[in-house]
Design an enzyme around this catalytic site. Structure first.
Site, PDB file in Angstrom:
ATOM      1  N   THR A 128       0.836  -1.189   0.000  1.00 13.64           N
ATOM      2  CA  THR A 128       0.000   0.000   0.000  1.00 13.64           C
ATOM      3  C   THR A 128       0.878   1.248   0.000  1.00 13.64           C
ATOM      4  O   THR A 128       2.103   1.161  -0.158  1.00 13.64           O
ATOM      5  CB  THR A 128      -1.040  -0.053   1.158  1.00 13.64           C
ATOM      6  N   LYS A 132       3.732   1.566  -3.835  1.00 10.16           N
ATOM      7  CA  LYS A 132       3.251   0.797  -4.991  1.00 10.16           C
ATOM      8  C   LYS A 132       4.165   0.930  -6.216  1.00 10.16           C
ATOM      9  O   LYS A 132       4.261   0.004  -7.007  1.00 10.16           O
ATOM     10  CB  LYS A 132       1.817   1.208  -5.335  1.00 10.16           C
ATOM     11  N   ASP A 154      -5.840  -3.734  -7.364  1.00 12.74           N
ATOM     12  CA  ASP A 154      -6.738  -2.571  -7.234  1.00 12.74           C
ATOM     13  C   ASP A 154      -7.514  -2.472  -8.550  1.00 12.74           C
ATOM     14  O   ASP A 154      -8.714  -2.185  -8.568  1.00 12.74           O
ATOM     15  CB  ASP A 154      -5.944  -1.270  -7.056  1.00 12.74           C
ATOM     16  N   ALA A 174      -6.526  12.071 -11.096  1.00  8.70           N
ATOM     17  CA  ALA A 174      -5.438  11.685 -12.000  1.00  8.70           C
ATOM     18  C   ALA A 174      -4.233  11.169 -11.218  1.00  8.70           C
ATOM     19  O   ALA A 174      -3.121  11.120 -11.736  1.00  8.70           O
ATOM     20  CB  ALA A 174      -5.043  12.870 -12.878  1.00  8.70           C
ATOM     21  N   GLY A 212      -2.726   8.027  -8.308  1.00 11.30           N
ATOM     22  CA  GLY A 212      -2.519   6.580  -8.381  1.00 11.30           C
ATOM     23  C   GLY A 212      -3.806   5.788  -8.503  1.00 11.30           C
ATOM     24  O   GLY A 212      -3.902   4.860  -9.319  1.00 11.30           O
ATOM     25  N   THR A 234      -6.514  19.608 -11.600  1.00  6.81           N
ATOM     26  CA  THR A 234      -5.392  20.094 -12.400  1.00  6.81           C
ATOM     27  C   THR A 234      -5.528  19.451 -13.776  1.00  6.81           C
ATOM     28  O   THR A 234      -5.176  18.277 -13.971  1.00  6.81           O
ATOM     29  CB  THR A 234      -4.044  19.700 -11.743  1.00  6.81           C
TER      30      THR A 234
HETATM   31  P1  ATR Z   1      -3.894   8.718  -4.934  1.00  5.88           P
HETATM   32  O1  ATR Z   1      -2.567   8.126  -5.290  1.00  5.88           O
HETATM   33  O2  ATR Z   1      -4.513   8.162  -3.705  1.00  5.88           O
HETATM   34  O3  ATR Z   1      -4.826   8.761  -6.086  1.00  5.88           O
HETATM   35  P2  ATR Z   1      -2.897  11.435  -5.252  1.00  5.88           P
HETATM   36  O4  ATR Z   1      -1.897  10.954  -6.245  1.00  5.88           O
HETATM   37  O5  ATR Z   1      -2.463  12.410  -4.214  1.00  5.88           O
HETATM   38  O6  ATR Z   1      -3.580  10.233  -4.474  1.00  5.88           O
HETATM   39  O7  ATR Z   1      -4.125  12.063  -6.067  1.00  5.88           O
HETATM   40  C1  ATR Z   1      -5.125  12.731  -5.452  1.00  5.88           C
HETATM   41  C2  ATR Z   1      -6.167  13.150  -6.495  1.00  5.88           C
HETATM   42  O8  ATR Z   1      -7.212  13.810  -5.805  1.00  5.88           O
HETATM   43  C3  ATR Z   1      -5.650  14.098  -7.539  1.00  5.88           C
HETATM   44  O9  ATR Z   1      -6.291  13.844  -8.761  1.00  5.88           O
HETATM   45  C4  ATR Z   1      -6.068  15.460  -6.978  1.00  5.88           C
HETATM   46  O10 ATR Z   1      -6.229  16.468  -7.925  1.00  5.88           O
HETATM   47  P3  ATR Z   1      -4.951  17.370  -8.401  1.00  5.88           P
HETATM   48  O11 ATR Z   1      -4.215  16.544  -9.406  1.00  5.88           O
HETATM   49  O12 ATR Z   1      -5.531  18.594  -8.979  1.00  5.88           O
HETATM   50  O13 ATR Z   1      -4.140  17.632  -7.158  1.00  5.88           O
HETATM   51  C5  ATR Z   1      -7.403  15.104  -6.388  1.00  5.88           C
HETATM   52  N1  ATR Z   1      -7.834  16.041  -5.357  1.00  5.88           N
HETATM   53  C6  ATR Z   1      -7.353  16.144  -4.090  1.00  5.88           C
HETATM   54  N2  ATR Z   1      -8.017  17.115  -3.414  1.00  5.88           N
HETATM   55  C7  ATR Z   1      -8.933  17.622  -4.278  1.00  5.88           C
HETATM   56  C8  ATR Z   1      -9.933  18.647  -4.175  1.00  5.88           C
HETATM   57  N3  ATR Z   1     -10.128  19.336  -3.031  1.00  5.88           N
HETATM   58  N4  ATR Z   1     -10.713  18.888  -5.256  1.00  5.88           N
HETATM   59  C9  ATR Z   1     -10.527  18.189  -6.410  1.00  5.88           C
HETATM   60  N5  ATR Z   1      -9.613  17.227  -6.567  1.00  5.88           N
HETATM   61  C10 ATR Z   1      -8.821  16.948  -5.521  1.00  5.88           C
END
Ligand code: ATR
Length: 266
Positions: free
Chosen positions: A61, A65, A100, A125, A127, A149
């Site tokens: 986890t 990963k 996953d 976008a 993991g 983003t």
């Molecule tokens: P994981 O690996 O668990 O997917 P991560 O790589 O930190 O975690 O990705 C988090 C995702 O949540 C991203 O797509 C992020 O958007 P950004 O690329 O713009 O950062 C999204 N995210 C986190 N907080 C957010 C918010 N308040 N509103 C919209 N998207 C959010």
């Protein structure tokens, strides 16, 4: 006795131990499933150590990963995702899987939701979004990726065959047209926020949320209120474990026992 475990940092609140212990008990397999909180600066040593100690299999986890992907011989579909959450230590070396991804597809199957030919939006976008986007594409869905983003949505879409990238502002328009909406962001995790506006939901949608604390997020609650079908994040957690169990043991997983153990700890 066989030894399995979860490696991550942190791992103390992981629900994988009760779920896998229940599976081993149900199948009468003499095995232990333990937590390994590895030092983030020594993860490679930790993987080699596990192998040298004769650990039979690992769930991987956050944040390891990608490190796991580098350590193993990745199974075919894992090459594109670039992330491994399950390691099987075999006689010919460690083999890596991404359950996953395959587990989420099984969660959809379990709910009789066909992905082949469906239009699906993955929100996020990171993991989790990568695993869902590649998984949906492999299952035959047309994938759109919407992210806060927007450039990251385009970057991921460039890797997933046929996928399109969008900003989060386009999500309501996308939701009007698609069949499946999956939240792969952290929005809603222990909060009542949602990435999707409540009024964008309608009864022809299937909503999936990778967040499972709380089990009914605002995202799923709004979807349900609009008459949409919902699949909560515990199903993804369950079936990634089910797939891992079957990879490790070669036996059919006791899905009901695992589900019960998991949900009693949520
Ligand atoms: P994981 O690996 O668990 O997917 P991560 O790589 O930190 O975690 O990705 C988090 C995702 O949540 C991203 O797509 C992020 O958007 P950004 O690329 O713009 O950062 C999204 N995210 C986190 N907080 C957010 C918010 N308040 N509103 C919209 N998207 C959010």
């Amino acid at each position: 006795m066989d030894v399995y475990g979860i490696i991550g940092n942190p791992v103390e609140h992981s629900l994988s131990p009760p779920m896998h212990e229940a599976a081993f008990r149900e199948r009468g397999i003499d095995a232990k499933y333990v937590t390994f909180e590895a030092d983030v600066d020594r993860i490679e040593e930790a993987f080699h150590g596990a192998e040298a100690l004769g650990v039979d299999g690992l769930t991987v986890t956050l944040p390891f990963k990608h490190d796991a992907f580098e350590f193993v011989e990745p199974e075919e579909s894992v090459r594109r995702v670039g992330a491994v959450n399950t390691i099987d230590f075999t006689e010919s070396g460690p083999v890596g899987y991404n359950t996953d991804m395959t587990g989420t597809l099984r969660a959809f199957e379990h709910h009789d939701v066909a992905l082949d030919g469906a239009d699906a939006v993955v929100v996020g976008a990171g993991g989790a979004a990568r695993a869902l986007a590649f998984g949906f594409e492999e299952a035959g869905a047309d994938v759109a990726i919407a992210n806060r983003t927007e450039s990251k949505a385009h970057d991921l879409a460039d890797e997933v065959p046929g996928a399109t990238g969008h900003g989060l502002d386009e999500l309501p328009e996308l939701m009007a047209e698609v069949d499946v909406v999956a939240n792969a962001t952290s929005v809603g995790l222990e909060s009542d926020d949602s990435v999707a506006p409540a009024d964008a939901w309608h009864s022809d949608l299937v909503a999936f949320d990778a967040v499972y604390t709380p089990l009914e997020t605002t995202f799923l609650g709004d979807a349900k209120a609009a008459g949409a079908q919902t699949i909560d994040g515990a199903w993804m957690l369950l079936f990634q474990g089910v797939d891992a169990f079957e990879i490790w043991t070669g036996e059919e997983a006791p899905v009901d026992a695992m589900n019960e153990a998991l949900r009693s700890h949520l």
